[in-house]
Design a protein around this motif. Structure first.
Motif, short mmCIF file in Angstrom:
data_model
loop_
_atom_site.label_atom_id
_atom_site.label_comp_id
_atom_site.label_asym_id
_atom_site.label_seq_id
_atom_site.Cartn_x
_atom_site.Cartn_y
_atom_site.Cartn_z
N VAL A 11 -5.69 -10.84 -16.84
CA VAL A 11 -6.95 -10.64 -16.12
C VAL A 11 -6.72 -10.47 -14.62
O VAL A 11 -7.24 -9.52 -14.01
N PRO A 12 -5.95 -11.37 -13.98
CA PRO A 12 -5.69 -11.16 -12.54
C PRO A 12 -4.94 -9.86 -12.27
O PRO A 12 -5.18 -9.19 -11.25
N MET A 13 -4.01 -9.49 -13.15
CA MET A 13 -3.28 -8.25 -12.95
C MET A 13 -4.20 -7.04 -13.03
O MET A 13 -4.09 -6.11 -12.23
N GLN A 14 -5.11 -7.07 -14.00
CA GLN A 14 -6.07 -5.98 -14.11
C GLN A 14 -6.96 -5.90 -12.88
O GLN A 14 -7.31 -4.82 -12.41
N GLN A 15 -7.31 -7.07 -12.34
CA GLN A 15 -8.14 -7.11 -11.15
C GLN A 15 -7.40 -6.53 -9.95
O GLN A 15 -7.96 -5.78 -9.14
N LEU A 16 -6.09 -6.86 -9.84
CA LEU A 16 -5.28 -6.34 -8.75
C LEU A 16 -5.14 -4.82 -8.86
O LEU A 16 -5.21 -4.11 -7.85
N VAL A 17 -4.93 -4.34 -10.07
CA VAL A 17 -4.82 -2.89 -10.28
C VAL A 17 -6.13 -2.21 -9.91
O VAL A 17 -6.14 -1.15 -9.27
N SER A 18 -7.24 -2.85 -10.28
CA SER A 18 -8.55 -2.29 -9.96
C SER A 18 -8.77 -2.24 -8.44
O SER A 18 -9.24 -1.23 -7.91
N TRP A 19 -8.40 -3.33 -7.76
CA TRP A 19 -8.53 -3.34 -6.29
C TRP A 19 -7.61 -2.30 -5.65
O TRP A 19 -7.99 -1.64 -4.69
N GLY A 20 -6.39 -2.17 -6.19
CA GLY A 20 -5.46 -1.18 -5.65
C GLY A 20 -5.98 0.24 -5.81
O GLY A 20 -5.87 1.06 -4.89
N ALA A 21 -6.54 0.53 -6.98
CA ALA A 21 -7.09 1.87 -7.22
C ALA A 21 -8.27 2.15 -6.29
O ALA A 21 -8.42 3.25 -5.76
N ALA A 22 -9.11 1.12 -6.11
CA ALA A 22 -10.27 1.29 -5.22
C ALA A 22 -9.81 1.51 -3.77
O ALA A 22 -10.36 2.37 -3.07
N GLY A 23 -8.79 0.75 -3.35
CA GLY A 23 -8.26 0.93 -1.99
C GLY A 23 -7.65 2.31 -1.80
O GLY A 23 -7.84 2.95 -0.76
N ALA A 24 -6.91 2.76 -2.82
CA ALA A 24 -6.32 4.10 -2.74
C ALA A 24 -7.40 5.17 -2.70
O ALA A 24 -7.26 6.19 -2.02
N MET A 25 -8.50 4.92 -3.41
CA MET A 25 -9.60 5.87 -3.42
C MET A 25 -10.27 5.94 -2.05
O MET A 25 -10.64 7.01 -1.57
N VAL A 26 -10.42 4.79 -1.41
CA VAL A 26 -11.11 4.73 -0.12
C VAL A 26 -10.28 5.38 0.99
O VAL A 26 -10.78 6.18 1.78
N PHE A 27 -8.99 5.05 1.04
CA PHE A 27 -8.16 5.48 2.16
C PHE A 27 -7.23 6.64 1.83
O PHE A 27 -6.65 7.24 2.74
N GLY A 28 -7.05 6.95 0.53
CA GLY A 28 -6.11 8.00 0.16
C GLY A 28 -6.46 9.36 0.72
O GLY A 28 -5.57 10.15 1.06
N GLY A 29 -7.75 9.66 0.83
CA GLY A 29 -8.16 10.98 1.30
C GLY A 29 -7.81 11.26 2.74
O GLY A 29 -7.66 12.43 3.13
N VAL A 30 -7.67 10.20 3.56
CA VAL A 30 -7.39 10.42 4.98
C VAL A 30 -5.90 10.42 5.29
O VAL A 30 -5.50 10.81 6.39
N VAL A 31 -5.08 10.01 4.33
CA VAL A 31 -3.64 9.91 4.57
C VAL A 31 -3.03 11.25 5.01
O VAL A 31 -2.24 11.28 5.97
N PRO A 32 -3.37 12.39 4.37
CA PRO A 32 -2.76 13.65 4.81
C PRO A 32 -3.06 14.02 6.25
O PRO A 32 -2.34 14.83 6.85
N LEU A 78 -18.45 5.57 -1.94
CA LEU A 78 -19.30 5.58 -0.75
C LEU A 78 -18.47 5.29 0.50
O LEU A 78 -18.59 5.97 1.53
N TRP A 79 -17.60 4.28 0.40
CA TRP A 79 -16.76 3.93 1.55
C TRP A 79 -15.78 5.03 1.87
O TRP A 79 -15.40 5.24 3.03
N GLN A 80 -15.33 5.74 0.85
CA GLN A 80 -14.43 6.87 1.08
C GLN A 80 -15.09 7.90 1.99
O GLN A 80 -14.47 8.44 2.91
N SER A 81 -16.37 8.18 1.73
CA SER A 81 -17.09 9.15 2.54
C SER A 81 -17.24 8.66 3.99
O SER A 81 -17.09 9.44 4.93
#
Length: 271
Positions: A11-32, A78-81
């Protein structure tokens, strides 16, 4: 290990993966855009970056935020935008400062009515209202003019959205326009490559970053059951990226013709 103990670990591992995916979604678009920003700041040369990229992404993400008020999708999107809008404004600020500092004795252009002190003595009579000349639209001399334009667009579209928020057809159309605009970001680059029969000046690493980022984003849309507009346009964006990669392979292994124009290194989708 007992099933209960295994579940306590998963359960904690799934939560960490979920947080990681959300973080990548929020900030991944600006990395390039980070290396692009640093390169422009270091070289004081913004010719390799088209500010129309900022225009497209600002429009797309403002519309996506307005779409959120009609259909509440996941917070990371929303935060990604919001993060992307801030990033594009920073890119515009830097590009404007660099361009103006490199241009001498050039008549100032503005979104609002020009200030008389910025005009040449022998220039034609200045306009009394907004400068909507398409030849100078989005080629203004001050960052504040871009901010005024963005605020005007946000205010007008926000008011229209407020009036039609109860219309499901309008809301769904708004969502489609938001993601479709962003999905078309790579098409001008695709067309430019086709016209020139060359991808000279393009960063292959950056194209790979587009493709990997857009692929991750599309998978995220599908797995998290985002509005269907997001998934469809995400797939379209991936197809455009793959087409550009095919151009890179084709024109590098089978040159079509010499490039007759001066190619500037471009490390982002250009318009």
């Amino acid at each position: 290990m007992e099933p209960g103990g295994l579940e306590w670990l998963l359960v904690p591992m799934q939560q960490l993966v979920s947080w990681g995916a959300a973080g990548a979604m929020v900030f991944g678009g600006v990395v390039p855009y980070i290396p692009q920003y640093r390169d422009i700041r270091r070289t004081q040369n913004a010719e390799g970056f088209s500010t129309y990229v900022c225009l497209v992404l600002l429009v797309a993400n403002i519309l996506r935020i307005l779409f959120w008020f009609g259909r509440r999708f996941e917070s990371p999107l929303l935060w990604q935008s919001i993060i992307m809008i801030i990033t594009m404004l920073l890119m515009l600020k830097l590009c404007t400062e660099v361009r103006v500092s490199n241009e001498l004795n050039v008549k100032r252009r503005s979104f609002a009515a020009a200030d008389s002190k910025d005009e040449e003595i022998k220039s034609p009579p200045r306009r009394s209202y907004l400068d909507f000349d398409l030849n100078y639209f989005w080629h203004w001399s001050k960052f504040t003019d871009y901010v005024q334009c963005v605020l005007t667009f946000t205010g007008v579209t926000g008011y229209i959205t407020y009036l039609w928020l109860d219309s499901s057809l309008f809301v769904e159309t708004l969502g489609f326009l938001a993601v479709f605009t962003e999905a078309m970001l790579g098409v001008p680059q695709l067309y430019r490559n086709y016209q020139n029969r060359s991808t000279e000046g393009m960063s292959i690493k950056m194209v790979l970053m587009w493709t990997s980022g857009d692929t991750f984003k599309t998978v995220y849309f599908i797995l998290n059951q985002a509005p269907f507009q997001f998934s469809i346009c995400g797939l379209l964006q991936v197809f455009v990226d793959i087409a550009i990669l095919l151009q890179v392979y084709l024109y590098s292994h089978y040159p079509q013709k010499p490039v007759s124009h001066t190619a500037h290194p471009a490390s982002t989708k250009a318009l």
